[in-house]
Scaffold this active site. Structure first.
Site, PDB file in Angstrom:
ATOM      1  N   LYS A 111     -44.698  35.607  75.366  1.00 16.82           N
ATOM      2  CA  LYS A 111     -44.197  37.029  75.444  1.00 16.82           C
ATOM      3  C   LYS A 111     -44.654  38.049  74.618  1.00 16.82           C
ATOM      4  O   LYS A 111     -44.167  39.076  74.844  1.00 16.82           O
ATOM      5  CB  LYS A 111     -42.996  36.431  74.536  1.00 16.82           C
ATOM      6  CG  LYS A 111     -41.561  35.656  75.293  1.00 16.82           C
ATOM      7  CD  LYS A 111     -41.603  36.465  76.492  1.00 16.82           C
ATOM      8  CE  LYS A 111     -40.204  35.816  77.405  1.00 16.82           C
ATOM      9  NZ  LYS A 111     -39.410  35.876  78.061  1.00 16.82           N
ATOM     10  N   LYS A 194     -43.971  29.871  95.526  1.00 14.72           N
ATOM     11  CA  LYS A 194     -42.804  29.682  94.712  1.00 14.72           C
ATOM     12  C   LYS A 194     -42.035  30.445  95.441  1.00 14.72           C
ATOM     13  O   LYS A 194     -42.450  32.155  95.130  1.00 14.72           O
ATOM     14  CB  LYS A 194     -42.320  28.766  94.313  1.00 14.72           C
ATOM     15  CG  LYS A 194     -42.590  29.398  92.944  1.00 14.72           C
ATOM     16  CD  LYS A 194     -41.962  28.515  92.029  1.00 14.72           C
ATOM     17  CE  LYS A 194     -41.764  29.331  90.771  1.00 14.72           C
ATOM     18  NZ  LYS A 194     -40.546  29.258  89.997  1.00 14.72           N
ATOM     19  N   LYS A 197     -37.878  35.406  92.391  1.00 11.42           N
ATOM     20  CA  LYS A 197     -37.238  36.905  91.751  1.00 11.42           C
ATOM     21  C   LYS A 197     -38.234  37.696  91.980  1.00 11.42           C
ATOM     22  O   LYS A 197     -38.031  38.752  92.165  1.00 11.42           O
ATOM     23  CB  LYS A 197     -35.957  37.221  91.263  1.00 11.42           C
ATOM     24  CG  LYS A 197     -35.929  36.983  90.035  1.00 11.42           C
ATOM     25  CD  LYS A 197     -34.939  36.914  89.527  1.00 11.42           C
ATOM     26  CE  LYS A 197     -34.673  36.220  88.202  1.00 11.42           C
ATOM     27  NZ  LYS A 197     -34.681  34.551  88.311  1.00 11.42           N
TER      28      LYS A 197
END
Ligand code: ADP
Ligand code: TRP
Length: 332
Positions: A111, A194, A197
């Site tokens: 992050k 894979k 989104k």
């Protein structure tokens, strides 16, 4: 019967990968175990959603899980912020989580790189909140993927530290759980690995798509230039489509196209058309049910209420016991 906890991040619409990789496990687990599945809306505040986005995302995810068969009578399907005991226990658990270990967490380091302008304290203590999600219901099993293993390890550390600090064996160690079967990894339509989104609209099959658009997307899925002869290995894109077909089509259909592929006689147009038919057949009833739940706010409210009650019963009991262990005693 084991106790199971899993958190669902309310981000975007569910795709076929989410269904076969996560929701299907929930459906199996709710039949056999005492399950707590929750929408992690407090966690999602770390990304600063607008109030409208936050609410819409929770609404969407709740409707989707109900539509897919998560049954509020069989499990506790709840919204994290509906259970205040979680936030209270989070306060207590933060006192024995050390800055050094939190800073070393892989997700925090990721992050720091990905959202440089919003490195808030909630991100740092994310693993504490996640530990509380799990410990507040005394979970034995946590169905999570590889990326969450470190968080689970930290959960065990916090549980053991609490036990040590208060000379108790109150919290047991929760274990990661893969859903009981082989881990399914649903590939995307654009041969980028894979289905996710984050890899774009052309890659994913979501449950709210119009049939026409969905068919078009599948017809455009990445394959190769066509068969060159019998016994040729499949290209990555073609293999991906076969993998998806295995999930949504009859075994006889898959077998038919496997033989054609082996013989070098497969016509990708026919193969994709069949895949599109079967995807549409699979997605349509779920899409309809999502629509029903999204409109039917009383059904949604009823489900969330049942979940909230079950989760609060369990969490309040833990909180009461923890407060006693910590030494909070009433003067009145
Ligand atoms: P995305 O990769 O689209 O951002 P998430 O990371 O939000 O999806 O995943 C939510 C859940 O769905 C997780 O349990 C994850 O393991 C599962 N999942 C996501 N994509 C796939 C996939 N392509 N195949 C199998 N499981 C998946
Ligand atoms: N961190 C998990 C994720 O990113 C979501 C989550 C939050 C969770 N609390 C949890 C998962 C507790 C399992 C148990 O996907």
């Amino acid at each position: 019967m084991a106790r199971v906890v899993s958190g669902i991040r309310p981000t975007g619409k569910l795709h076929l990968g989410n269904y076969f990789g996560a929701v299907k496990n929930f459906l199996n687990m709710q039949e056999e175990h005492e399950c707590f599945f929750f929408i992690a809306d407090i966690h999602s505040l770390t990304t600063h959603p607008t109030p409208a986005d936050l609410h819409n995302n929770v609404h969407q995810v709740l409707a989707e899980h109900l539509a897919m068969g998560v049954d509020p009578e069989k499990c506790a399907l709840f919204v994290q912020s509906d259970v205040p005991a979680i936030s209270e226990l989070y306060t207590y658990m933060n006192m024995n989580a050390y800055i050094g270990e939190l800073e070393r967490s892989t997700s925090f380091k990721d992050k720091i790189r990905s959202q440089k302008n919003n490195i808030n304290a909630g991100l740092l203590t994310y693993p504490v909140l996640m530990a509380v999600d799990i410990l507040v219901h005394h979970a034995d099993m946590v169905p999570v993927g590889k990326d969450q293993q470190q968080h689970l390890e930290m959960t065990r550390t916090f549980a053991n530290r609490f036990n040590h600090m208060y000379a108790t064996d109150y919290f047991a160690e929760p274990q990661a759980f893969s859903g009981g079967g082989d881990l399914v990894k649903v590939p995307g339509l654009t041969a980028q690995g894979k289905m996710s989104k984050s890899s774009g609209d052309a890659d994913t099959i979501t449950f709210d798509e119009e049939e026409k658009g969905l068919r078009k997307k599948i017809m455009r899925a990445v394959t190769d230039n066509g068969p060159t002869g019998p016994g040729q290995p499949k290209s990555e894109g073609l293999q991906n489509l076969f993998d998806i077909m295995t999930l949504v089509s009859d075994t006889s259909t898959v077998a038919h196209f496997e033989v054609e592929q082996q013989n070098g006689t497969i016509r990708y147009g026919d193969f994709k058309k069949q895949l599109a038919d079967d995807v549409v057949k699979f997605v349509s009833p779920i899409k309809e049910r999502i629509g029903y739940y999204k409109q039917n706010t009383s059904a949604l409210a009823k489900a969330a209420k049942i979940g909230q009650e079950k989760a609060n019963d369990s969490a309040q009991k833990t909180l009461k016991e923890v407060r006693e262990i910590i030494g909070f005693k009433k003067f009145y």
